[in-house]
Design a protein around this motif. Sequence first.
Motif, short mmCIF file in Angstrom:
data_model
loop_
_atom_site.label_atom_id
_atom_site.label_comp_id
_atom_site.label_asym_id
_atom_site.label_seq_id
_atom_site.Cartn_x
_atom_site.Cartn_y
_atom_site.Cartn_z
N ASN A 198 0.81 -1.22 0.00
CA ASN A 198 0.00 0.00 0.00
C ASN A 198 0.85 1.27 0.00
O ASN A 198 0.58 2.21 0.74
N GLY A 199 1.89 1.28 -0.83
CA GLY A 199 2.72 2.46 -0.98
C GLY A 199 3.76 2.65 0.11
O GLY A 199 4.44 3.67 0.15
N ARG A 200 3.90 1.70 1.00
CA ARG A 200 4.89 1.76 2.07
C ARG A 200 5.87 0.59 1.92
O ARG A 200 5.54 -0.43 1.31
N ILE A 201 7.04 0.74 2.51
CA ILE A 201 8.06 -0.30 2.45
C ILE A 201 8.54 -0.58 3.87
O ILE A 201 8.79 0.35 4.64
N PHE A 202 8.67 -1.87 4.19
CA PHE A 202 9.06 -2.27 5.54
C PHE A 202 10.07 -3.40 5.51
O PHE A 202 10.04 -4.25 4.62
N LYS A 203 10.94 -3.43 6.53
CA LYS A 203 11.69 -4.63 6.85
C LYS A 203 10.78 -5.43 7.76
O LYS A 203 10.14 -4.88 8.66
N VAL A 204 10.72 -6.74 7.52
CA VAL A 204 9.87 -7.61 8.34
C VAL A 204 10.77 -8.54 9.15
O VAL A 204 11.60 -9.25 8.58
N PHE A 205 10.57 -8.52 10.45
CA PHE A 205 11.33 -9.37 11.36
C PHE A 205 10.40 -10.38 12.02
O PHE A 205 9.25 -10.05 12.35
N ASP A 206 10.89 -11.59 12.20
CA ASP A 206 10.22 -12.59 13.03
C ASP A 206 10.88 -12.50 14.40
O ASP A 206 12.10 -12.67 14.51
N VAL A 207 10.10 -12.20 15.42
CA VAL A 207 10.62 -12.07 16.77
C VAL A 207 9.99 -13.17 17.62
O VAL A 207 8.77 -13.24 17.75
N GLU A 208 10.85 -14.02 18.18
CA GLU A 208 10.37 -15.13 19.00
C GLU A 208 10.89 -14.97 20.42
O GLU A 208 12.08 -14.91 20.64
N ASN A 209 9.94 -14.85 21.34
CA ASN A 209 10.24 -14.91 22.77
C ASN A 209 9.11 -15.73 23.38
O ASN A 209 8.94 -16.87 23.00
N SER A 210 8.31 -15.19 24.24
CA SER A 210 7.18 -15.96 24.75
C SER A 210 6.09 -16.09 23.69
O SER A 210 5.23 -16.95 23.77
N THR A 211 6.13 -15.21 22.69
CA THR A 211 5.21 -15.30 21.56
C THR A 211 6.05 -15.30 20.28
O THR A 211 7.26 -15.13 20.31
N ASP A 212 5.39 -15.48 19.16
CA ASP A 212 6.04 -15.47 17.85
C ASP A 212 5.30 -14.40 17.06
O ASP A 212 4.14 -14.58 16.70
N VAL A 213 5.94 -13.26 16.81
CA VAL A 213 5.24 -12.12 16.23
C VAL A 213 6.08 -11.46 15.14
O VAL A 213 7.31 -11.51 15.18
N SER A 214 5.40 -10.87 14.17
CA SER A 214 6.08 -10.09 13.14
C SER A 214 6.22 -8.65 13.59
O SER A 214 5.29 -8.07 14.16
N VAL A 215 7.39 -8.09 13.34
CA VAL A 215 7.65 -6.68 13.64
C VAL A 215 8.04 -6.01 12.33
O VAL A 215 8.93 -6.49 11.62
N LEU A 216 7.35 -4.92 11.99
CA LEU A 216 7.63 -4.18 10.77
C LEU A 216 8.32 -2.87 11.10
O LEU A 216 7.89 -2.15 12.01
N VAL A 217 9.39 -2.58 10.36
CA VAL A 217 10.14 -1.34 10.52
C VAL A 217 10.12 -0.64 9.16
O VAL A 217 10.61 -1.20 8.17
N ARG A 218 9.58 0.55 9.13
CA ARG A 218 9.45 1.27 7.86
C ARG A 218 10.82 1.71 7.36
O ARG A 218 11.67 2.17 8.14
N ILE A 219 11.04 1.53 6.05
CA ILE A 219 12.29 1.93 5.40
C ILE A 219 11.97 2.65 4.10
O ILE A 219 10.83 2.65 3.64
N ASN A 220 13.00 3.26 3.50
CA ASN A 220 12.80 3.94 2.22
C ASN A 220 13.22 3.02 1.07
O ASN A 220 13.79 1.94 1.28
N LEU A 221 12.98 3.45 -0.14
CA LEU A 221 13.26 2.64 -1.32
C LEU A 221 14.74 2.35 -1.48
O LEU A 221 15.13 1.22 -1.82
N VAL A 222 15.60 3.30 -1.20
CA VAL A 222 17.05 3.09 -1.33
C VAL A 222 17.51 1.98 -0.39
O VAL A 222 18.25 1.08 -0.77
N THR A 223 17.04 2.03 0.84
CA THR A 223 17.39 0.99 1.81
C THR A 223 16.85 -0.36 1.36
O THR A 223 17.53 -1.39 1.45
N ALA A 224 15.61 -0.38 0.87
CA ALA A 224 15.02 -1.63 0.39
C ALA A 224 15.83 -2.22 -0.75
O ALA A 224 16.13 -3.42 -0.76
N GLN A 225 16.21 -1.39 -1.71
CA GLN A 225 17.00 -1.87 -2.85
C GLN A 225 18.35 -2.42 -2.40
O GLN A 225 18.81 -3.44 -2.90
N LYS A 226 18.96 -1.76 -1.44
CA LYS A 226 20.24 -2.21 -0.91
C LYS A 226 20.09 -3.59 -0.24
O LYS A 226 20.91 -4.49 -0.45
N LEU A 227 19.04 -3.75 0.55
CA LEU A 227 18.79 -5.03 1.20
C LEU A 227 18.53 -6.14 0.18
O LEU A 227 19.07 -7.24 0.30
#
Length: 126
Positions: free
Chosen positions: A82-111
Amino acid sequence: MAQPITIGANSIAKIRNRFFLIVEVEAKTTGVEIDPVFGVRTTAQQAAALLRAGVMRTIFATSDPKPSPKKKVELKGVLFANGRIFKVFDVENSTDVSVLVRINLVTAQKLIRSGVRIIKVYRKPF
């Protein structure tokens, strides 16, 4: 014997005015460990019903989650939604949850150039 295919982290993300089910599919058996993350566009009604049924809300963070002795953090990919870009992390501790961190296009392309996967998004609600 445990089932070889299960659902890992799963949550509902509201990105701008649209809803997405973020889900990790885990396939594990001897010699195999596959755990991709997908995004599935949902309607507002579907998202509300899933939230009422106990699906967690996706966590949005301003910085990458940090691992600790009790917390495992894995970068799963780059999400374009929806016009946004995120890094998606799987974080596992007592739960298993997705964490999204917003990034820009340059960072996304580099990744992506460095080998980070693009997370597939099914854009038409089922």
